[in-house]
Design an enzyme around this catalytic site. Sequence first.
Site, PDB file in Angstrom:
ATOM      1  N   ASP A 334      -5.788 -75.614  71.068  1.00 38.11           N
ATOM      2  CA  ASP A 334      -5.413 -74.207  70.979  1.00 38.11           C
ATOM      3  C   ASP A 334      -5.519 -73.815  69.496  1.00 38.11           C
ATOM      4  OD1 ASP A 334      -4.553 -71.650  71.491  1.00 38.11           O
ATOM      5  OD2 ASP A 334      -2.834 -72.230  72.705  1.00 38.11           O
ATOM      6  N   GLU A 538       2.815 -64.012  73.961  1.00 38.87           N
ATOM      7  CA  GLU A 538       3.228 -65.259  73.300  1.00 38.87           C
ATOM      8  C   GLU A 538       4.659 -65.131  72.749  1.00 38.87           C
ATOM      9  OE1 GLU A 538       0.185 -67.292  71.050  1.00 38.87           O
ATOM     10  OE2 GLU A 538      -1.386 -66.241  72.116  1.00 38.87           O
TER      11      GLU A 538
HETATM   12  C1  NOJ Z   1      -3.611 -68.920  71.677  1.00 41.57           C
HETATM   13  C2  NOJ Z   1      -3.163 -68.982  73.104  1.00 41.57           C
HETATM   14  O1  NOJ Z   1      -2.114 -69.938  73.211  1.00 41.57           O
HETATM   15  C3  NOJ Z   1      -4.252 -69.359  74.087  1.00 41.57           C
HETATM   16  O2  NOJ Z   1      -3.765 -69.166  75.386  1.00 41.57           O
HETATM   17  C4  NOJ Z   1      -5.489 -68.559  73.834  1.00 41.57           C
HETATM   18  O3  NOJ Z   1      -6.486 -68.917  74.765  1.00 41.57           O
HETATM   19  C5  NOJ Z   1      -5.965 -68.810  72.421  1.00 41.57           C
HETATM   20  N1  NOJ Z   1      -4.936 -68.433  71.467  1.00 41.57           N
HETATM   21  C6  NOJ Z   1      -7.228 -68.039  72.088  1.00 41.57           C
HETATM   22  O4  NOJ Z   1      -6.930 -66.720  71.893  1.00 41.57           O
END
Ligand code: NOJ
Length: 772
Positions: A334, A538
């Site tokens: 990630d 998030e």
């Molecule tokens: C962070 C996120 O946790 C993930 O779900 C996402 O795919 C990536 N960034 C890319 O944006």
Amino acid sequence: MTLLARHLPGRVRTRATRRARRRSAAALMTVTACVATLASAPAQAGTPTYRDARAPVQQRVADLLGRMTLKEKAGQMDQIAVARMQGDCEWSGGALDETCMKTVLDDYAAGSVLSGGGMGPEKNTPSDWARMVNSVQKYAVENSRLHIPVLYGVDAVHGHNNVLGATVFPHQIGLGATWDARTVRDSGAATARAVAATGIDWNFSPVADLARDQRWGRYYETYGEDPLLAGALAAAATRGTEHAGGAKRVAATVKHFAGYSEPSNGHDRVPADVSMRYLQDTLLAPYRRAIEAGADSVMVNSGAVNGVPATSSHYLLTDVLREQWGFKGVAVTDWEDIRALQAKYKVAADYPEAIALAVNAGIDMAMEPYHAKEFTDGLLTAVRRGLVKERRIDEAVARILRLKFELGLFEDPYVDAGEADDAVLGADRALARKAATDSQVLLRNEGATLPVPRDARKIVVAGSYADDIDSQAGGWTIGWQRVPEGVELPGTTVLEGIRSAAPKGTDVVHAKTAEEAAGQAATADLNVVVVGEKAAAEGEADTPRPELSADQQKLVKTLKASGKPVVVVVIAGRPLALGDASGTEGLLMAWLPGTEGGHAVADVLFGRANPGGRLPVSWPKKTGNEPMYYQQLPGTNAGTESAYDAAHAFGDGLSYTRYAFDAVRPSRTSVAPGDAVRLKVTVSNTGRRGGELVVPVYVSRPVSDVLAPARKLAAFTRVALKAGQSRTVAMTVPARVLAVTPGDIDGAGTPRVERGAYEFTAGGRTAEVTVR
Ligand code: NOJ
């Protein structure tokens, strides 16, 4: 660079950007009509094997790998944000710039590019997206020494959600409420077709994490709290994505492997402490289902589990993923997570050490959005220091190249940008509306308040969420956090849906303020209050108190005082403790239903659709008891808050008809430990209108060696039943679903099926099967 900076909308620009844009506009030609460049022509004598489309993929991979320098291999393992190639190359957004592209794609030969959470072209249209992706691809193909195309990734997590005018589907939590693998598969396929039409090959979806802690900001990105439900739906989404039949094939990503959804204090990316038993028996199961459905890639959990960051866990990334499960695809980190090994988790002294830890654990590609150079240099340093073997790099690069060959990128790296608008704008709206409708969960309907009676003369629609398309779409829409200010998302709000569905002669009054609502309520035949929570993504969507805001509770209380029936519609990514807003005649959970959600809610309110959704999560009575989920283990005192005591339990949901369940009939009442259990159950619609019924089968253990939850979902299906119709459904419970990790507190052995009695229950009727 802060976390926030990573998803800055393309609108934020500096003067330098504008200069850069002028420079780059001249340099970049449109590649709209540019198709099939490399190996589409018949192979000629002297054509390298890797460019021969007829050669087996394995040979093409080996041939190409043999021609690459170590530095080029390191580049393939890097995924960089498109923002590093736009404007001033420093996160300004804007037009692609040739100088920045040279650094990323030529000097450091990055193998992959991502548009993370909203990084789009200057003008947000499908054809502009396609032109942007084509241009990146063209630069890579024409300028990299061996003409290797990039893998382009995006977060299309509920439709092609970054693209203005693309249909926005319900978020995963709503799809979880459909309990319908077909709808989830079709939604995944529709999304993949839209993604493909804009030239993108790789979707960072589906999420196979679980929703167990109502405080966690990413709760709504999951299919719910149950591993079987989440796994079946993640598998369906994977199949839909990878067999969508669009302009090109799109790879799916199962994320965030593994244990991401268990942050110990409810905040995103906080380490998880889980027992091996819980990890094996509960958390790993859904990822495994999706991987077995053929997922091409896995994105790794940003968090740490039991004191080890997942990104550096050899156990998770090699022992489990590769050796136990046989996964052959690409494991990508990630966001910036290799750097986190050094900077946040401090398990590495410097960046090369961090890279070595991750790569040796099993990472094939680093989502290193900011620094192509640092990653390549860091990996080369790690090799020089003897921390990483070139053999391991070859293995990782071979997986990446294989995916590129399998996706057909060497033959056909571009899409026709001229087709993108037609393919994406407003596409699959009927499907998104069906998905949103099927996800509606009716939780209260006292005195048959719903469907709205035909003779209702006046409906008052109150609450700011009634007319708020941005909240209805939720996070990850156009922008990372939410629809950015000033952008108008096309779609239908709940108010608009009610207005268009209300019969002639019914007056729909929109009460914009609490005062107006109070004034109008007493003369209404029905009050519909739409409540919810603001869109976020998030960590910013974490909340220590997942409850309805005080002003919204007050509004509902005021309407209740009118003495006229009140229906509460909730637009949110999680169940919110309702407080004073509880106890109304009607309660409808609409989740984050997307751009077609207004019609979906109205169809249910007016009875054009019979609600069939069921809760994929537990709805707490009040805050303070999180995490809350129905598989909580026994040992707590019944009747107190320490026991499972939900306002609405997992699986709850009402409809406008009545259903009956006949006895559960196992095909055999005694099976061996490795056998699947086959069951039949006859269900009937005994009411007066057709509907769709979710049929869950739960399993319980009267006695077991290790603690077993009071019930555990063992199988499910969703069936359509006309009024008066009966159907017999057959379901299979694989042995794996019954297996548990044996042993004492330190149990870490292989899960197995205990001998003894298993009770299977559907609709309150139980049958016993013995594992002998
Ligand atoms: C962070 C996120 O946790 C993930 O779900 C996402 O795919 C990536 N960034 C890319 O944006």
